[in-house]
Design a protein around this motif. Structure first.
Motif: not given
Length: 248
Positions: A121-123, A128, A203, A209-210, A212
């Motif tokens: 997950h890369d925010c 991450s 997912r 990430g935003y 998701q």
């Protein structure tokens, strides 16, 4: 800009980004980063990688801590009632441009063929984390509902809100049908906690990430995003200028 270099740029820009997705709205630098290379990223994924998978990892790579970001507990009375009852009478609605609208219980979703994947997950906040997710491929649900030919986007309506404004997200049908796009009910072998989006979260592993969305209550197929809320396809896109595609 390639998907790899853009991912590296975002992952390494924590010093430029403020903590908390809501606080990013005050940062012109963050807005610029979010819009950087959107068309190039989308073109690269569609024309070069096609339906290629996002990287997957092994169990030893799972992060010891996975932050709870965004809203942590919806305040809507209907949602809180579902929490109290363990989501026993909760239903996921799938409607819009479909031949057969569906209303599926959590037990029904768990009984369908599942996919488990360990992904990163890369925010946009600059962090991450890697986790294991189990859920139902969105493609199977859309096929079951009979997506109509004019459907172009899947919209995810969620139980949470920001100051009364409903949270939502959307992806196009190509990404909705990608094999790693799932509606997850399980994280690291355990049912989703409320903080992580119980009972169901999206997912979509090739996006930031935003995208998701947590607390998914309804999936609506539409031909256009123009008439939905602010018309840009998502809460952060409408209110903070985030890019809609968000590919990595």
């Amino acid at each position: 800009m390639t998907g790899f270099s853009r991912r590296a740029l975002l992952a390494g820009s924590g010093g430029l980004l403020l903590s908390g997705c809501d606080r990013l709205t005050t940062s012109p630098t963050a807005k610029s980063l979010l819009s950087l290379g959107e068309k190039a990223s989308r073109s690269a994924q569609r024309l070069v990688t096609g339906q290629a998978l996002a990287p997957e990892f092994s169990a030893v790579d799972i992060s010891p801590v996975f932050r709870v970001n965004g809203n942590t507990r919806p305040t809507a009375s209907a949602y809180l009632a579902h929490v109290e009852r363990g989501f026993a009478d909760w239903r996921l609605a799938i409607d819009g441009l479909v031949a057969r609208p569906l209303a599926l219980s959590l037990a029904h979703l768990r009984a369908l063929p599942q996919r488990t994947q360990i992904t990163r997950h890369d925010c946009v906040e600059g962090w991450s984390a890697i986790a294991q997710w189990t859920g139902v491929p969105l493609a199977a649900l859309l096929h079951g509902a009979g997506a109509l030919p004019q459907a172009r986007y899947a919209v995810f309506h969620c139980a949470d809100d920001f100051s009364g404004t409903p949270y939502y997200e959307s992806i196009d049908l190509a990404e909705a049908l990608h094999p790693q796009t799932i509606l997850a009910h399980t994280m690291n072998g355990q049912p989703l906690s409320v903080g992580h989006g119980a009972p169901l979260r999206l997912r979509v592993e090739r996006q930031l990430g935003y995208k998701q969305a947590k607390y998914v209550m309804r999936v609506e197929l539409v031909a256009s995003l123009d008439r939905l809320y602010g018309g840009k396809g998502g809460y952060w896109e409408d209110h903070s200028g985030y890019q809609w595609w968000a590919g990595i």
